[in-house]
Design a protein around this motif. Structure first.
Motif, short mmCIF file in Angstrom:
data_model
loop_
_atom_site.label_atom_id
_atom_site.label_comp_id
_atom_site.label_asym_id
_atom_site.label_seq_id
_atom_site.Cartn_x
_atom_site.Cartn_y
_atom_site.Cartn_z
N PRO A 12 0.81 -1.22 0.00
CA PRO A 12 0.00 0.00 0.00
C PRO A 12 0.85 1.28 0.00
O PRO A 12 0.51 2.24 -0.72
CB PRO A 12 -0.82 -0.10 1.29
CG PRO A 12 -0.78 -1.53 1.68
CD PRO A 12 0.44 -2.14 1.08
N ARG A 34 8.05 -9.45 -5.15
CA ARG A 34 7.11 -10.56 -5.35
C ARG A 34 6.32 -10.40 -6.64
O ARG A 34 6.33 -9.34 -7.26
CB ARG A 34 6.11 -10.60 -4.19
CG ARG A 34 6.74 -10.77 -2.84
CD ARG A 34 7.25 -12.17 -2.67
NE ARG A 34 7.65 -12.42 -1.30
CZ ARG A 34 8.09 -13.60 -0.88
NH1 ARG A 34 8.20 -14.62 -1.70
NH2 ARG A 34 8.44 -13.74 0.37
N VAL A 39 1.36 -10.58 -3.71
CA VAL A 39 1.05 -9.36 -2.97
C VAL A 39 -0.44 -9.33 -2.61
O VAL A 39 -0.83 -8.98 -1.49
CB VAL A 39 1.45 -8.11 -3.79
CG1 VAL A 39 1.01 -6.83 -3.10
CG2 VAL A 39 2.96 -8.08 -4.03
N VAL A 126 17.25 -6.82 -4.71
CA VAL A 126 17.16 -5.36 -4.78
C VAL A 126 18.16 -4.75 -3.79
O VAL A 126 18.16 -5.10 -2.62
CB VAL A 126 15.72 -4.90 -4.46
CG1 VAL A 126 15.64 -3.39 -4.42
CG2 VAL A 126 14.74 -5.47 -5.48
N ASP A 158 9.34 -0.89 1.56
CA ASP A 158 9.51 -2.33 1.39
C ASP A 158 9.23 -3.13 2.65
O ASP A 158 9.73 -4.24 2.82
CB ASP A 158 10.91 -2.64 0.83
CG ASP A 158 12.01 -1.86 1.52
OD1 ASP A 158 11.69 -1.05 2.41
OD2 ASP A 158 13.19 -2.07 1.18
N GLY A 159 8.38 -2.58 3.54
CA GLY A 159 7.92 -3.37 4.67
C GLY A 159 9.01 -3.62 5.71
O GLY A 159 10.14 -3.15 5.59
N ALA A 265 -0.19 -14.15 13.28
CA ALA A 265 0.73 -13.01 13.10
C ALA A 265 1.27 -12.60 14.48
O ALA A 265 0.49 -12.36 15.40
CB ALA A 265 -0.01 -11.84 12.47
N GLY A 297 -1.78 0.21 11.23
CA GLY A 297 -0.60 -0.01 10.37
C GLY A 297 -0.74 0.52 8.96
O GLY A 297 0.05 1.34 8.50
P1 RFL Z 1 3.87 -4.02 3.11
O1 RFL Z 1 2.39 -4.21 2.92
O2 RFL Z 1 4.60 -5.02 3.91
O3 RFL Z 1 4.51 -3.90 1.67
C1 RFL Z 1 5.90 -3.90 1.47
C2 RFL Z 1 6.18 -4.40 0.07
O4 RFL Z 1 7.59 -4.40 -0.13
C3 RFL Z 1 7.95 -5.61 -0.77
N1 RFL Z 1 9.34 -5.95 -0.50
C4 RFL Z 1 10.32 -5.75 -1.38
N2 RFL Z 1 10.31 -5.23 -2.60
C5 RFL Z 1 11.50 -5.19 -3.27
N3 RFL Z 1 12.66 -5.68 -2.75
C6 RFL Z 1 12.69 -6.22 -1.53
N4 RFL Z 1 13.81 -6.74 -1.05
C7 RFL Z 1 11.50 -6.26 -0.78
N5 RFL Z 1 11.17 -6.74 0.45
C8 RFL Z 1 9.87 -6.52 0.60
C9 RFL Z 1 6.98 -6.63 -0.19
O5 RFL Z 1 6.85 -7.79 -1.01
C10 RFL Z 1 5.69 -5.82 -0.13
O6 RFL Z 1 4.93 -5.92 -1.30
O7 RFL Z 1 4.20 -2.60 3.78
P2 RFL Z 1 3.48 -1.18 3.58
O8 RFL Z 1 3.22 -0.88 2.15
O9 RFL Z 1 4.26 -0.26 4.42
O10 RFL Z 1 2.03 -1.39 4.24
C11 RFL Z 1 1.87 -1.62 5.61
C12 RFL Z 1 0.65 -2.52 5.86
O11 RFL Z 1 0.71 -3.65 5.02
C13 RFL Z 1 0.56 -2.95 7.33
O12 RFL Z 1 0.92 -1.90 8.20
C14 RFL Z 1 -0.87 -3.42 7.72
O13 RFL Z 1 -1.21 -4.58 7.02
C15 RFL Z 1 -0.97 -3.65 9.22
N6 RFL Z 1 -2.26 -4.18 9.62
C16 RFL Z 1 -3.36 -3.34 9.74
N7 RFL Z 1 -3.27 -2.04 9.44
C17 RFL Z 1 -4.37 -1.23 9.48
O14 RFL Z 1 -4.25 -0.03 9.22
N8 RFL Z 1 -5.62 -1.71 9.83
C18 RFL Z 1 -5.80 -3.02 10.15
O15 RFL Z 1 -6.94 -3.42 10.39
C19 RFL Z 1 -4.65 -3.89 10.15
N9 RFL Z 1 -4.76 -5.19 10.44
C20 RFL Z 1 -2.40 -5.54 9.90
C21 RFL Z 1 -3.69 -6.02 10.32
C22 RFL Z 1 -1.34 -6.43 9.76
C23 RFL Z 1 -1.51 -7.77 10.04
N10 RFL Z 1 -0.37 -8.63 9.84
C24 RFL Z 1 -0.44 -9.89 9.24
C25 RFL Z 1 0.94 -8.09 10.04
C26 RFL Z 1 -3.88 -7.34 10.62
C27 RFL Z 1 -2.79 -8.23 10.51
C28 RFL Z 1 -3.07 -9.66 10.89
#
Ligand code: RFL
Ligand code: PHB
Length: 389
Positions: A12, A34, A39, A126, A158-159, A265, A297
């Motif tokens: 995102p 990926r 994704v 990368v 990149d998370g 998680a 998050g």
């Molecule tokens: P992402 O989504 O982890 O995306 C990072 C992207 O970088 C890529 N990547 C690479 N690309 C190139 N080279 C590399 N070496 C790389 N290494 C990684 C990855 O493949 C990926 O596509 O981070 P971003 O964009 O900062 O987004 C953050 C959110 O995804 C995260 O904060 C939320 O999902 C957290 N979260 C929630 N947030 C909310 O706001 N509301 C919620 O209800 C909520 N519920 C949750 C959640 C996270 C959860 N888990 C599993 C951690 C519920 C859960 C269970």
């Protein structure tokens, strides 16, 4: 290859940033490790703040969000017996929107194809180079061939596990971390939700959350020790546990059905400072993690890129260096408040192994106080709907 902003990661944060820059005619390329299907396969967040939906509105990528997102006027805290409703709309004038991260990502991906936002998927190895010079670049392998992407700036989106944060030297960095002694076991099922608003429950047996993706798809969580395995939890066992922890009112309305996804998680609070080093910026999970209690998050990832895109647009359009220099401090001020809220809600709603009867009474007293105090409810509500940018 050459671009103005090289964005690492198509989650995102990276996709939103790419669109915000593209909308202002600023060239950028996203490099993602990926494949798109992978994704999209990650089931994560479900609740969007107004700040996040406002960004989707600003981009005009909101058709499906407006049609399918569920506007929620409140949510409930449960103490095993009763539901304590937090009337977020009444107390703050704002809704939150239930719309899955998967759907946000899909909408941004589809719009990328339409709007010519370039995303290079399945990029291996990368690496970031010369981030403290004026000519940073990124290298990677695509289909077995080495590639180099020259840029004026690099945005590390990149998370938590990506390489960007590691490109900032340890001697200038500070890390803050709290790892929690439990994880959330989540289940997705095509059944109607048990309640029309989310329920966060603190029961003697542990935490539970009743959430949803739509009127026909439910998302449930319970907390489990980190030693637990998904295979230990049959659907039946999980439904039984949810019915107990969510309390009698919710239990009476649970519709059971087969799970379509189940995963555990771990929970963590983490902040990395600073979020800029030279020509490298961090945004989203690359710089910070919150426990999911409070649903912050994804929303923090969105507010980071709102600040970052403004700073980059200011630089490219007006030659403004100040916003670039101020990005880290500005983003961190909001991040720390969300860290505090997520941590305090996690402490209020979970049983910690070190807690005894006294801490339990403190939780119950706090929930009872919240139930009777509009001031306490307002504080929770304004944090839940999202603090202003
Ligand atoms: P992402 O989504 O982890 O995306 C990072 C992207 O970088 C890529 N990547 C690479 N690309 C190139 N080279 C590399 N070496 C790389 N290494 C990684 C990855 O493949 C990926 O596509 O981070 P971003 O964009 O900062 O987004 C953050 C959110 O995804 C995260 O904060 C939320 O999902 C957290 N979260 C929630 N947030 C909310 O706001 N509301 C919620 O209800 C909520 N519920 C949750 C959640 C996270 C959860 N888990 C599993 C951690 C519920 C859960 C269970
Ligand atoms: C979800 O629906 O996945 C969800 C909702 C609220 C949270 C965390 C996750 O606080």
């Amino acid at each position: 290859m050459k671009t103005r902003v090289a964005i690492i990661g198509a989650g995102p944060a990276g996709l939103l940033l790419g669109h915000l820059l593209r909308a202002e005619g600023i060239d950028c390329v996203i490099v993602e490790r990926r494949a798109p299907e992978y994704v999209l396969g990650r089931i994560r967040a479900g609740v969007l703040e107004r700040t996040t939906t406002d960004l989707m509105d600003r981009l005009g990528i909101n058709e499906r969000l407006n049609a399918e997102g569920l506007k929620e006027a409140g949510f409930a805290l449960a103490d095993g017996e009763r539901l304590i409703r937090i009337d977020t709309l009444g107390l703050t004038g704002k809704y939150v929107t239930v719309y899955g991260q998967t759907e946000v990502t899909r909408d941004l991906m589809d719009a990328a194809a339409e709007r010519g936002l370039e995303i290079i998927y399945e990029a291996a190895d990368v690496s970031l180079h010369d981030v403290d010079s004026d000519i940073p670049y990124v290298t990677f392998e695509k289909d077995g061939a080495g590639q180099r992407l020259d840029a004026q700036f690099i945005a590390g989106c990149d998370g938590y596990y990506g390489p960007s944060r590691k490109a900032i030297p340890a001697k200038v960095a500070k890390e803050f971390e709290r790892v929690y002694p439990f994880g959330w076991l989540g289940m997705l099922a095509d059944v109607p939700p048990c309640h029309d608003e989310l329920i966060y429950a603190n029961h003697d047996r542990g935490f539970a959350l009743a959430s949803m993706r739509s009127k026909t798809r439910s998302r449930y969580y319970i907390d489990v020790p980190l030693t637990e395995k998904v295979e230990d939890w049959s659907d039946e066992r999980l439904w039984d546990e949810l019915a107990v922890r969510l309390g009698p009112e919710a239990a009476a309305n649970i519709t059971r059905g087969p799970s379509i996804e189940k995963s555990i998680a771990p929970l963590r609070s983490y902040v990395f400072e600073p979020m800029r080093h030279g020509r490298l910026f961090l945004a989203g999970d690359a710089a910070h993690i919150v426990p999911p209690t409070g649903a912050k998050g994804l929303n923090l990832a969105a507010s980071d890129v709102a600040y970052l895109s403004d700073a980059l647009i200011g630089f490219f359009k007006q030659g403004d260096n100040d916003a670039i220099a101020g990005y880290s401090a500005k983003a961190l001020a909001r991040i720390w408040k969300s860290e505090r809220f997520s941590w305090s809600l996690t402490k209020l709603m979970h049983r910690f192994p070190e807690d005894g009867p006294f801490e339990r009474q403190m939780q119950m007293a706090e929930l009872d106080y919240i139930a009777s105090s509009v001031a306490a409810q307002t504080s929770i509500a304004e944090n839940y709907v999202g603090l202003p940018l």
